[in-house]
Scaffold this active site. Structure first.
Site, PDB file in Angstrom:
ATOM      1  N   TYR A 146      -1.442  -0.432  10.665  1.00 36.01           N
ATOM      2  CA  TYR A 146      -1.752  -0.841   9.454  1.00 36.01           C
ATOM      3  C   TYR A 146      -0.548  -0.165   8.175  1.00 36.01           C
ATOM      4  O   TYR A 146       0.069  -1.087   7.643  1.00 36.01           O
ATOM      5  CB  TYR A 146      -3.153  -0.265   8.769  1.00 36.01           C
ATOM      6  N   SER A 180       0.748  -1.264   0.025  1.00 35.51           N
ATOM      7  CA  SER A 180       0.031   0.004  -0.100  1.00 35.51           C
ATOM      8  C   SER A 180       0.837   1.177   0.015  1.00 35.51           C
ATOM      9  O   SER A 180       1.822   1.279   0.564  1.00 35.51           O
ATOM     10  CB  SER A 180      -0.943   0.206   1.356  1.00 35.51           C
TER      11      SER A 180
END
Length: 270
Positions: free
Chosen positions: A157, A144
């Protein structure tokens, strides 16, 4: 485009929603033997039907939760019933919690750690020995842009996606000598246009409410920090803009590409 993937056995985890679903269907169009993994049996059945319609040589859905340490062995057994595993796409990931780290619940940290990184470690460890023994294979990890710059209010995260990127690099150094390539794709915010592309367990499912739950509590500063501006004239990517790159990286057209983290961000990180 024929990328030479016909009949190859490909495992895609997190395959029932959004990016993972698009990746699975992109491989299907290349005529692979697809092993798609997810928790939503109904979404899996729809995916298998769509994959066969797209041109998959074979398509099988394995109902498994990658948080279960026994799941990788189950998935590998299903895949090896079709043949030797040539490609693994680690697509499982998501958000367990959001908010400022100073306010975070330590009991929830492990959830983000295991969902986004532990699943990658376990699934890769299961498939890698066979690839090393055969002197060929490709692993693609879905990271990501959060792992590159950090997503505001998603600290754990973001850290785990950064770990996925680092793991990609070091693993490529280790297994390149055995003919195995390892790459990662780091998407910016990506949303399917069709709501049916989200399984019931997806944080993007309309009933999830994950992203909207704190919207009313955000200050103007918080909102500004959570927004990045792509330069391509629209705010989000669609899954098919990720899946094409994944399939390319899996193919021999990318035979000299390894250890890279490919950002798909619409120029938002410029």
């Amino acid at each position: 485009m024929d990328l030479g993937l016909t009949n190859k056995v490909v495992i895609v985890t997190g395959a029932t929603a959004n990016i993972g679903r698009a990746v699975a269907l992109e491989f299907a169009a290349e005529g692979v033997q697809l092993v798609a993994v997810g928790r939503d049996r109904e979404a899996g059945a729809r995916l298998v039907a769509d994959a066969l319609e797209r041109g998959a040589e074979a398509a099988e859905f394995v109902v498994a939760d990658l948080l279960d340490p026994q799941a990788p062995a189950q998935i590998l057994a299903a895949a090896e019933a079709l043949g030797e595993v040539e490609v693994l796409v680690n697509g499982v990931g998501g958000n367990v919690d959001q908010g400022f780290f100073v306010d975070s619940d330590p009991d929830k940290w492990a959830g983000d750690m295991d969902l986004n990184f532990g699943t990658v470690l376990r699934m890769t460890r299961a498939v890698l020995p066979g690839m090393v023994a055969r002197k060929r294979g490709s692993v693609i990890n879905i990271g990501s842009t959060a792992g590159l710059v950090g997503d505001y209010m998603l600290p754990v995260y973001s850290a785990m996606k950064g770990a996925v990127h680092s793991f990609t690099t070091v693993l490529a150094k280790e297994v390149g000598q055995h003919g195995v390539r390892v790459n990662a794709v780091a998407p910016y915010a990506t949303f399917a246009k069709d709501p049916s592309a989200f399984s019931r367990g997806s944080r993007f499912h309309p009933e999830s409410g994950f992203f909207s739950s704190q919207a009313q509590e955000l200050s103007d500063y918080d909102r500004s920090m959570r927004q990045r501006r792509p330069v391509v004239g629209r705010p989000f990517a669609v899954p098919e803009e990720i899946s094409g790159l994944v399939v390319y990286l899996a193919s021999e057209r990318a035979g000299f590409v390894t250890g890279q983290v490919w950002s798909v961000d619409g120029g938002s990180l410029l």
